[in-house]
Design an enzyme around this catalytic site. Structure first.
Site, short mmCIF file in Angstrom:
data_model
loop_
_atom_site.label_atom_id
_atom_site.label_comp_id
_atom_site.label_asym_id
_atom_site.label_seq_id
_atom_site.Cartn_x
_atom_site.Cartn_y
_atom_site.Cartn_z
N GLY A 11 13.51 4.09 59.47
CA GLY A 11 12.24 3.52 59.89
C GLY A 11 11.02 4.00 59.14
N ASN A 13 9.64 2.57 56.59
CA ASN A 13 8.79 1.40 56.33
C ASN A 13 8.05 0.97 57.60
OD1 ASN A 13 8.96 0.14 53.49
ND2 ASN A 13 11.03 0.84 53.91
N LEU A 90 19.83 -4.15 58.17
CA LEU A 90 21.04 -4.38 57.37
C LEU A 90 21.94 -5.46 57.97
CD1 LEU A 90 21.78 -0.70 56.36
CD2 LEU A 90 20.55 -2.49 55.10
N ASN A 107 10.65 -9.65 54.33
CA ASN A 107 11.59 -8.56 54.09
C ASN A 107 11.10 -7.69 52.95
OD1 ASN A 107 14.21 -7.17 54.31
ND2 ASN A 107 14.67 -8.11 52.33
N HIS A 109 12.48 -5.35 49.93
CA HIS A 109 13.71 -5.04 49.18
C HIS A 109 13.37 -4.02 48.10
CE1 HIS A 109 17.70 -5.61 47.52
NE2 HIS A 109 17.14 -5.63 46.33
N ASP A 150 18.03 -12.27 49.91
CA ASP A 150 16.96 -11.86 48.98
C ASP A 150 16.51 -13.00 48.08
OD1 ASP A 150 18.78 -8.77 48.55
OD2 ASP A 150 17.27 -9.30 50.05
N GLU A 180 7.34 0.68 48.26
CA GLU A 180 7.61 0.05 49.57
C GLU A 180 6.52 0.31 50.60
OE1 GLU A 180 11.63 0.68 51.00
OE2 GLU A 180 12.24 1.19 48.98
C1 GRF Z 1 14.47 0.98 52.35
O1 GRF Z 1 14.85 1.47 51.09
C2 GRF Z 1 14.26 -0.51 52.27
O2 GRF Z 1 13.75 -0.96 51.05
C3 GRF Z 1 15.65 -1.01 52.41
O3 GRF Z 1 16.29 -0.14 53.33
C4 GRF Z 1 15.61 1.08 53.36
C5 GRF Z 1 15.09 1.26 54.76
O4 GRF Z 1 14.48 2.45 54.88
N1 GRF Z 1 15.63 -2.37 52.88
P1 GRF Z 1 13.66 2.76 56.23
O5 GRF Z 1 14.59 2.47 57.41
O6 GRF Z 1 12.46 1.86 56.26
O7 GRF Z 1 13.32 4.21 56.10
#
Ligand code: GRF
Length: 200
Positions: A11, A13, A90, A107, A109, A150, A180
């Protein structure tokens, strides 16, 4: 603007969006619900700590995929979001969700799409592919989610250098920190401000 965030892991992000809300970079937006397919996702703890509803909808607790898909759709619709953010989610988003929230799902990526994306490219596997190919620049992409993997319209990208001696873990951390955690909150901010149109 009501936001629902879907997560599966740490989490960071999600946390970057919360931090941007707390320091005023994101205005007029609230994460009303965080949904994870993984009951152990630390992202759910981050959600609770920030006052969002934290919900686990795990495929393992449903008799089949169709039942999970319907429960995920119901779980998202229930909080009546204007925007759905996939932040390390995921799960292949089912078509019923894509249809219900057409051009309202984004999303993040961890590569510069169209490189190192699509089936099998997630988490560390993305960075392993980058290092194996020997590219000198990678980065992250925010895109709309459509029925492909994607393949939706690209909204924002940010480049990050690949450095000598990088391991997949070191590179993943740099892409998170330098790309990100910057372009995802920035995109949410622009959507909340009406600078990026959604739902069209
Ligand atoms: C990140 O690298 C994101 O780009 C990818 O999965 C990872 C998630 O990380 N989709 P987090 O759960 O946000 O720490």
């Amino acid at each position: 603007m009501r936001i629902c965030v879907c997560v599966s892991g740490g989490g960071t992000n999600l946390q970057a969006i919360y931090d941007a809300m707390d320091d005023g970079r994101i205005k007029n937006a609230e994460i009303v619900r965080v949904i994870s397919n993984n009951p152990g996702a630390y992202a759910l703890e981050r959600a609770k700590a920030h006052g969002s509803e934290a919900v686990c909808i795990s495929p393992k607790t449903f008799p089949d995929r169709e039942a999970f898909n319907e429960a995920l759709l119901a779980g998202i619709k229930e909080c009546n979001p204007e925007l759905v953010v996939l932040a390390g989610f995921l799960v292949n988003v089912p078509a019923c969700v894509i249809r219900e929230f057409k051009n309202r799902i984004i999303n993040i990526h961890p590569s510069l799409i169209p490189s190192f994306c699509g089936k099998g490219y997630y988490g560390l596997k993305v960075h392993e592919g980058v290092l194996a190919r020997g590219v000198k620049v990678t980065g992250a992409t925010v895109h709309f989610v459509d029925e492909g993997i994607d393949t939706g319209r690209i909204i924002a990208q940010k480049a990050v250098d690949v450095c000598e001696g990088d391991t997949p873990e070191i590179l993943q951390k740099r892409v998170m920190e330098q790309a990100e955690w910057i372009i995802l909150p920035d995109t949410v901010s622009k959507i909340a401000a009406g600078e990026i149109k959604i739902g069209e």
